[in-house]
Design a protein around this motif. Sequence first.
Motif, mmCIF file in Angstrom:
data_model
loop_
_atom_site.group_PDB
_atom_site.id
_atom_site.type_symbol
_atom_site.label_atom_id
_atom_site.label_comp_id
_atom_site.label_asym_id
_atom_site.label_seq_id
_atom_site.Cartn_x
_atom_site.Cartn_y
_atom_site.Cartn_z
ATOM 1 N N UNK A 113 -125.286 40.968 109.428
ATOM 2 C CA UNK A 113 -125.415 41.396 110.819
ATOM 3 C C UNK A 113 -125.633 40.191 111.736
ATOM 4 N N UNK A 114 -126.281 39.157 111.263
ATOM 5 C CA UNK A 114 -126.584 37.980 112.070
ATOM 6 C C UNK A 114 -125.367 37.329 112.701
ATOM 7 N N UNK A 115 -124.322 37.033 111.928
ATOM 8 C CA UNK A 115 -123.134 36.425 112.532
ATOM 9 C C UNK A 115 -122.447 37.324 113.562
ATOM 10 N N UNK A 116 -122.459 38.621 113.311
ATOM 11 C CA UNK A 116 -121.842 39.556 114.269
ATOM 12 C C UNK A 116 -122.586 39.498 115.598
ATOM 13 N N UNK A 117 -123.907 39.497 115.539
ATOM 14 C CA UNK A 117 -124.704 39.406 116.766
ATOM 15 C C UNK A 117 -124.486 38.051 117.436
ATOM 16 N N UNK A 118 -124.442 36.983 116.653
ATOM 17 C CA UNK A 118 -124.222 35.644 117.201
ATOM 18 C C UNK A 118 -122.868 35.513 117.884
ATOM 19 N N UNK A 119 -121.818 36.041 117.264
ATOM 20 C CA UNK A 119 -120.482 35.984 117.865
ATOM 21 C C UNK A 119 -120.443 36.801 119.147
ATOM 22 N N UNK A 120 -121.095 37.964 119.143
ATOM 23 C CA UNK A 120 -121.128 38.803 120.345
ATOM 24 C C UNK A 120 -121.826 38.089 121.497
ATOM 25 N N UNK A 121 -122.944 37.445 121.219
ATOM 26 C CA UNK A 121 -123.661 36.701 122.266
ATOM 27 C C UNK A 121 -122.808 35.542 122.767
ATOM 28 N N UNK A 122 -122.141 34.838 121.857
ATOM 29 C CA UNK A 122 -121.283 33.717 122.246
ATOM 30 C C UNK A 122 -120.142 34.187 123.149
ATOM 31 N N UNK A 123 -119.467 35.252 122.746
ATOM 32 C CA UNK A 123 -118.350 35.762 123.548
ATOM 33 C C UNK A 123 -118.820 36.277 124.903
ATOM 34 N N UNK A 124 -119.984 36.913 124.927
ATOM 35 C CA UNK A 124 -120.521 37.409 126.190
ATOM 36 C C UNK A 124 -120.844 36.243 127.129
ATOM 37 N N UNK A 125 -121.376 35.158 126.576
ATOM 38 C CA UNK A 125 -121.717 34.004 127.419
ATOM 39 C C UNK A 125 -120.470 33.314 127.967
ATOM 40 N N UNK A 126 -119.343 33.426 127.270
ATOM 41 C CA UNK A 126 -118.092 32.829 127.730
ATOM 42 C C UNK A 126 -117.315 33.763 128.662
ATOM 43 N N UNK A 127 -117.839 34.957 128.914
ATOM 44 C CA UNK A 127 -117.189 35.888 129.827
ATOM 45 C C UNK A 127 -116.083 36.708 129.190
ATOM 46 N N UNK A 128 -116.112 36.865 127.905
ATOM 47 C CA UNK A 128 -115.055 37.598 127.197
ATOM 48 C C UNK A 128 -115.035 39.075 127.574
ATOM 49 N N UNK A 129 -116.207 39.654 127.829
ATOM 50 C CA UNK A 129 -116.294 41.080 128.108
ATOM 51 C C UNK A 129 -116.183 41.422 129.596
ATOM 52 N N UNK A 130 -116.027 40.408 130.441
ATOM 53 C CA UNK A 130 -115.850 40.660 131.872
ATOM 54 C C UNK A 130 -114.387 40.978 132.155
ATOM 55 N N UNK A 131 -114.131 41.923 133.078
ATOM 56 C CA UNK A 131 -112.739 42.229 133.415
ATOM 57 C C UNK A 131 -112.094 41.041 134.132
ATOM 58 N N UNK A 132 -110.816 40.855 133.898
ATOM 59 C CA UNK A 132 -110.140 39.708 134.557
ATOM 60 C C UNK A 132 -110.025 39.915 136.078
ATOM 61 N N UNK A 133 -110.129 38.821 136.835
ATOM 62 C CA UNK A 133 -109.995 38.898 138.281
ATOM 63 C C UNK A 133 -108.530 38.631 138.658
ATOM 64 N N UNK A 134 -108.036 39.461 139.563
ATOM 65 C CA UNK A 134 -106.652 39.275 139.992
ATOM 66 C C UNK A 134 -106.602 38.926 141.441
#
Length: 57
Positions: free
Chosen positions: A36-57
């Motif tokens: 579970x640790x790596x899954x949580x770590x990857x999720x936090x990393x992607x969230x910090x890079x803006x992966x889950x934010x909708x793209x701006x047009x």
Amino acid sequence: MKKKKSKKINPNLNKKNQELGQTKNSAKLILFVFGIGPIIGITIFLYSKGFFNPPNM
């Protein structure tokens, strides 16, 4: 006639069962941390890079 052997409780057997229980618990903990640790770590990393934010047009 054959004599019936009386069963004696072996103190070493009880000790082994307790050690086995500790081994199972530590195995579950290690699987949880490394599973579970790596899954949580990857999720936090992607969230910090803006992966889950909708793209701006």
